[in-house]
Each structure stands twice: as C-alpha cells, then as structure tokens.
Design a protein around this motif. Structure first.
Motif, PDB file in Angstrom:
ATOM      1  N   ALA A 137       0.832  -1.209   0.000  1.00 31.75           N
ATOM      2  CA  ALA A 137       0.000   0.000   0.000  1.00 31.75           C
ATOM      3  C   ALA A 137       0.863   1.253   0.000  1.00 31.75           C
ATOM      4  N   THR A 138       1.929   1.242   0.790  1.00 31.94           N
ATOM      5  CA  THR A 138       2.841   2.383   0.855  1.00 31.94           C
ATOM      6  C   THR A 138       3.527   2.606  -0.484  1.00 31.94           C
ATOM      7  N   ALA A 139       3.893   1.504  -1.160  1.00 32.36           N
ATOM      8  CA  ALA A 139       4.565   1.607  -2.450  1.00 32.36           C
ATOM      9  C   ALA A 139       3.635   2.108  -3.550  1.00 32.36           C
ATOM     10  N   LEU A 140       2.350   1.774  -3.469  1.00 29.88           N
ATOM     11  CA  LEU A 140       1.408   2.127  -4.534  1.00 29.88           C
ATOM     12  C   LEU A 140       0.763   3.497  -4.368  1.00 29.88           C
ATOM     13  N   ILE A 141       0.771   4.047  -3.155  1.00 27.02           N
ATOM     14  CA  ILE A 141      -0.053   5.227  -2.881  1.00 27.02           C
ATOM     15  C   ILE A 141       0.340   6.436  -3.718  1.00 27.02           C
ATOM     16  N   ALA A 142       1.610   6.537  -4.088  1.00 26.22           N
ATOM     17  CA  ALA A 142       2.069   7.701  -4.869  1.00 26.22           C
ATOM     18  C   ALA A 142       1.954   7.480  -6.373  1.00 26.22           C
ATOM     19  N   LYS A 143       1.301   6.390  -6.783  1.00 21.57           N
ATOM     20  CA  LYS A 143       1.074   6.075  -8.196  1.00 21.57           C
ATOM     21  C   LYS A 143       2.397   6.031  -8.975  1.00 21.57           C
ATOM     22  N   PRO A 144       3.266   5.095  -8.623  1.00 19.81           N
ATOM     23  CA  PRO A 144       4.582   5.028  -9.264  1.00 19.81           C
ATOM     24  C   PRO A 144       4.512   4.535 -10.702  1.00 19.81           C
ATOM     25  N   VAL A 145       5.566   4.835 -11.477  1.00 21.70           N
ATOM     26  CA  VAL A 145       5.687   4.306 -12.834  1.00 21.70           C
ATOM     27  C   VAL A 145       6.193   2.875 -12.795  1.00 21.70           C
ATOM     28  N   LEU A 146       6.887   2.524 -11.709  1.00 21.85           N
ATOM     29  CA  LEU A 146       7.423   1.181 -11.524  1.00 21.85           C
ATOM     30  C   LEU A 146       7.254   0.780 -10.068  1.00 21.85           C
ATOM     31  N   ILE A 147       6.866  -0.475  -9.862  1.00 20.49           N
ATOM     32  CA  ILE A 147       6.911  -1.041  -8.520  1.00 20.49           C
ATOM     33  C   ILE A 147       7.718  -2.326  -8.586  1.00 20.49           C
ATOM     34  N   THR A 148       8.636  -2.480  -7.630  1.00 21.62           N
ATOM     35  CA  THR A 148       9.407  -3.711  -7.534  1.00 21.62           C
ATOM     36  C   THR A 148       8.940  -4.474  -6.308  1.00 21.62           C
ATOM     37  N   LEU A 149       8.674  -5.748  -6.498  1.00 21.15           N
ATOM     38  CA  LEU A 149       8.178  -6.613  -5.436  1.00 21.15           C
ATOM     39  C   LEU A 149       9.169  -7.762  -5.281  1.00 21.15           C
ATOM     40  N   ASP A 150       9.832  -7.816  -4.139  1.00 28.95           N
ATOM     41  CA  ASP A 150      10.857  -8.834  -3.913  1.00 28.95           C
ATOM     42  C   ASP A 150      10.265 -10.000  -3.124  1.00 28.95           C
ATOM     43  N   GLU A 151       9.751 -10.982  -3.857  1.00 31.06           N
ATOM     44  CA  GLU A 151       9.168 -12.193  -3.283  1.00 31.06           C
ATOM     45  C   GLU A 151       8.093 -11.921  -2.228  1.00 31.06           C
ATOM     46  N   PRO A 152       7.112 -11.078  -2.532  1.00 24.30           N
ATOM     47  CA  PRO A 152       6.055 -10.827  -1.548  1.00 24.30           C
ATOM     48  C   PRO A 152       5.242 -12.076  -1.249  1.00 24.30           C
ATOM     49  N   ASP A 153       5.152 -12.985  -2.226  1.00 22.91           N
ATOM     50  CA  ASP A 153       4.351 -14.188  -2.048  1.00 22.91           C
ATOM     51  C   ASP A 153       4.956 -15.165  -1.046  1.00 22.91           C
ATOM     52  N   SER A 154       6.225 -14.954  -0.676  1.00 26.55           N
ATOM     53  CA  SER A 154       6.841 -15.856   0.306  1.00 26.55           C
ATOM     54  C   SER A 154       6.233 -15.686   1.694  1.00 26.55           C
ATOM     55  N   HIS A 155       5.487 -14.578   1.900  1.00 22.66           N
ATOM     56  CA  HIS A 155       4.856 -14.322   3.199  1.00 22.66           C
ATOM     57  C   HIS A 155       3.337 -14.430   3.137  1.00 22.66           C
ATOM     58  N   LEU A 156       2.816 -14.808   1.959  1.00 22.50           N
ATOM     59  CA  LEU A 156       1.368 -14.818   1.781  1.00 22.50           C
ATOM     60  C   LEU A 156       0.878 -16.210   1.403  1.00 22.50           C
ATOM     61  N   ASP A 157      -0.344 -16.537   1.814  1.00 30.77           N
ATOM     62  CA  ASP A 157      -0.926 -17.807   1.400  1.00 30.77           C
ATOM     63  C   ASP A 157      -1.370 -17.693  -0.061  1.00 30.77           C
ATOM     64  N   PRO A 158      -1.616 -18.820  -0.743  1.00 31.77           N
ATOM     65  CA  PRO A 158      -1.954 -18.786  -2.172  1.00 31.77           C
ATOM     66  C   PRO A 158      -3.152 -17.895  -2.504  1.00 31.77           C
ATOM     67  N   GLN A 159      -4.191 -17.922  -1.671  1.00 31.30           N
ATOM     68  CA  GLN A 159      -5.364 -17.096  -1.950  1.00 31.30           C
ATOM     69  C   GLN A 159      -5.024 -15.617  -1.886  1.00 31.30           C
ATOM     70  N   THR A 160      -4.259 -15.221  -0.856  1.00 29.76           N
ATOM     71  CA  THR A 160      -3.875 -13.815  -0.729  1.00 29.76           C
ATOM     72  C   THR A 160      -2.935 -13.408  -1.866  1.00 29.76           C
ATOM     73  N   THR A 161      -2.067 -14.327  -2.279  1.00 28.06           N
ATOM     74  CA  THR A 161      -1.184 -14.043  -3.415  1.00 28.06           C
ATOM     75  C   THR A 161      -1.999 -13.785  -4.674  1.00 28.06           C
TER      76      THR A 161
END
Length: 199
Positions: free
Chosen positions: A133-157
């Motif tokens: 949410a913090t990364a998206l709030i400023a409407k960036p041209v690029l977002i980098t996500l470093d393995e966010p799914d490693s902390h999330l269950d499949p449904q949340t991913t």
C-alpha cells in the motif's frame, strides 16, 4: 520501456534487455541476482557500468515503489496509517488529498481495519500488504516486489496479483518462485548467475 544496456553490478551482467509494460516475473535460483536487478531498476543501486532507464529517464528521477521481502525492516513509522501516508507527506501533498489516498488504497487492499494498528503488532503478511500500500499510494511508474508471495498464502497471493494488475502501475518487476505468478505474468525474466537466460 525499461531499457538496459551493458549493465553490470556485482553478479548481474546484462548486455541488453528491454522490458515492456506489464507484470514481469523475475525468476531464478537464490543468489542469481534477482534482488540486485530489482534494486538497480528502482534506483536503490547505481550500475557499476552501463545504464538502466524507465521511458528514457533514470530510475532516481522517476516515482518508484519498492517492497522488500522483509518489509518490517523498512517500516519507518509506528502506526500503519502514518506508514502508508508517508510518501505523500514527504511530497508535501495536502492533508485532505493524503487522507483520501490512504482510504482509497487501504480499501482496495482490504486492510482499512489495520490503519490504527501499531506496525510492530502486524503479522508478516499484514506487514507485506502495508508495504505494498505504501509503495502504490504515490502512483509510481514502476513497482518492484521482492518475493512478496513468500509471506502470503496462495489465496492472498492471487488477490494481490489482481490488485497489482488493476493498480494502473505501468511496470511491475515481481521477483518470485511462485509458479502461479510466473504463469499469470505478462513477461518472464529468468536469471542464471546474473545473466538473462533464454530458457
């Protein structure tokens, strides 16, 4: 277009790469250079040699959102609301605009109920969503996500993938081992010992 030319930094050695708009899954074994590539694209690292540009502009001159694999290491503020609002506050946006943006992004991510929580009380998955949410709030041209799914269950991913897909962010570099994310991404970049593999 994200354009890479003669890029070298540590293990990363990419003579040429063009990354079109969309979600690009960055894959490879641990130590292959995925995180380094994301940090270079975000402007967190500067190339030892070569260049990387986003639509012809250096990453540090662009609005870029970054989410680490361990977002709790980067949380600045003690309360979730302040953490998510921080990019807009640093940009000196008006309070009403900030409040509206925080409400909008937390509603979209389904985390409005966390706004008054202390960050230290959040689970790993909740911290990841706050980081996104913090990364998206400023409407960036690029977002980098470093393995966010490693902390999330499949449904949340899966839910996160749809949020990112619908975020309007032109470029997404998503480092992942998730087969589901790789299959649903628009593009795939596979690194082997810092080089882009055609396999």
């Amino acid at each position: 277009m994200i354009s890479i030319a003669d890029l070298r930094y540590g293990i990363v050695d990419i003579p040429h790469l063009s990354i079109p708009e969309g979600i690009s899954a960055v894959t490879g074994d641990n130590g292959a250079g995925k995180t380094t590539l994301l940090r270079l694209a975000a402007g967190m690292l500067l190339p030892e040699t070569g260049t990387i540009t986003i639509n012809g502009t250096a990453p540090r001159a662009c609005e870029v959102g970054c989410v680490s694999e361990f977002p709790d290491r980067h949380l600045i503020f003690s309360v979730v609301r302040d953490e998510i609002a921080s990019p807009l506050r640093f940009a000196h946006r008006k309070p009403a605009e900030i409040d509206d943006a925080v409400t909008s992004i937390t509603d979209r991510l389904g985390i409005a109920h966390l706004l008054d929580r202390e960050c230290r009380t959040l689970s790993g998955g909740e911290k990841m969503l706050v980081g996104i949410a913090t990364a998206l709030i400023a409407k960036p041209v690029l977002i980098t996500l470093d393995e966010p799914d490693s902390h999330l269950d499949p449904q949340t991913t899966d839910e996160l993938f749809q949020i990112i897909r619908n975020s309007g962010c032109p470029y997404v570099l998503w480092s992942t081992h998730s087969r589901s994310v790789q299959e649903r991404a628009d593009h795939r970049i596979t690194l082997v010992y810092g080089k882009v593999s055609d396999l």
